[in-house]
Design an enzyme around this catalytic site. Structure first.
Site: not given
Length: 166
Positions: A54, A59-61
């Site tokens: 997501s 971390v994904c951002a």
């Protein structure tokens, strides 16, 4: 099938396993404006498919921001971030974060991408999401690099990925 960990706890991932040398299946995902985006397959250009659970996680951002910066440097490579986020949330994220050099697409409808690429989390807290992975696909549609990140909360090996993408 495959396995990764979430904060050290083993997580089973399923779907069709795709490996280096395999033909990357063409799969439709949904873009931030509800448009259909096809990833994989032979496109005549390299593709980097960045798979994250997501965009709404630290971390994904960070990973998406890094690939957005890298995509700005190489206009001959298509970069697409695939998540299970709804398109409206992806659009909001891209607007707030200034993400404009890559595509974002969602596999929320039928999880066709996650199943075709073997990245669907099948158990644990994130069941139904994708694990963290990266696939580099050459212009002929063959997978030249694959990384299923061993720990979902870790970022991928950017240097290895970019060496295959250039």
């Amino acid at each position: 099938m495959g396995q990764t960990t979430l904060k050290g706890v083993p997580v089973k991932i399923g779907g069709d396993e795709i490996n280096v040398g395999d033909f990357a299946p063409s799969v439709a995902i949904i873009g931030k404006n509800l448009e259909e985006i096809t990833v994989g397959g032979a496109k005549g250009v390299k593709q980097i498919l960045v798979v994250v659970p997501s965009l709404d996680t630290e971390v994904c951002a960070a990973e998406t921001r890094r690939f957005n910066a890298e995509a700005a440097k190489d206009k001959n490579t298509q970069v697409t971030v695939v998540s299970m986020d709804v398109p409206f949330a992806m659009g909001r994220f891209c607007s707030v974060e200034g993400i404009e050099n890559l595509n974002v697409g969602s596999d929320f409808r039928d999880k066709a991408f996650a199943k075709a690429y073997g990245v669907l989390i099948e158990d644990g807290l994130l069941s139904g999401f994708t694990c963290r992975a990266v696939f580099v696909i050459d212009g002929d549609g063959k997978v030249s690099y694959k990384e299923i990140v061993a720990e979902i909360t870790d970022e991928p090996n950017y240097e290895a990925i970019l060496s295959f993408a250039t």
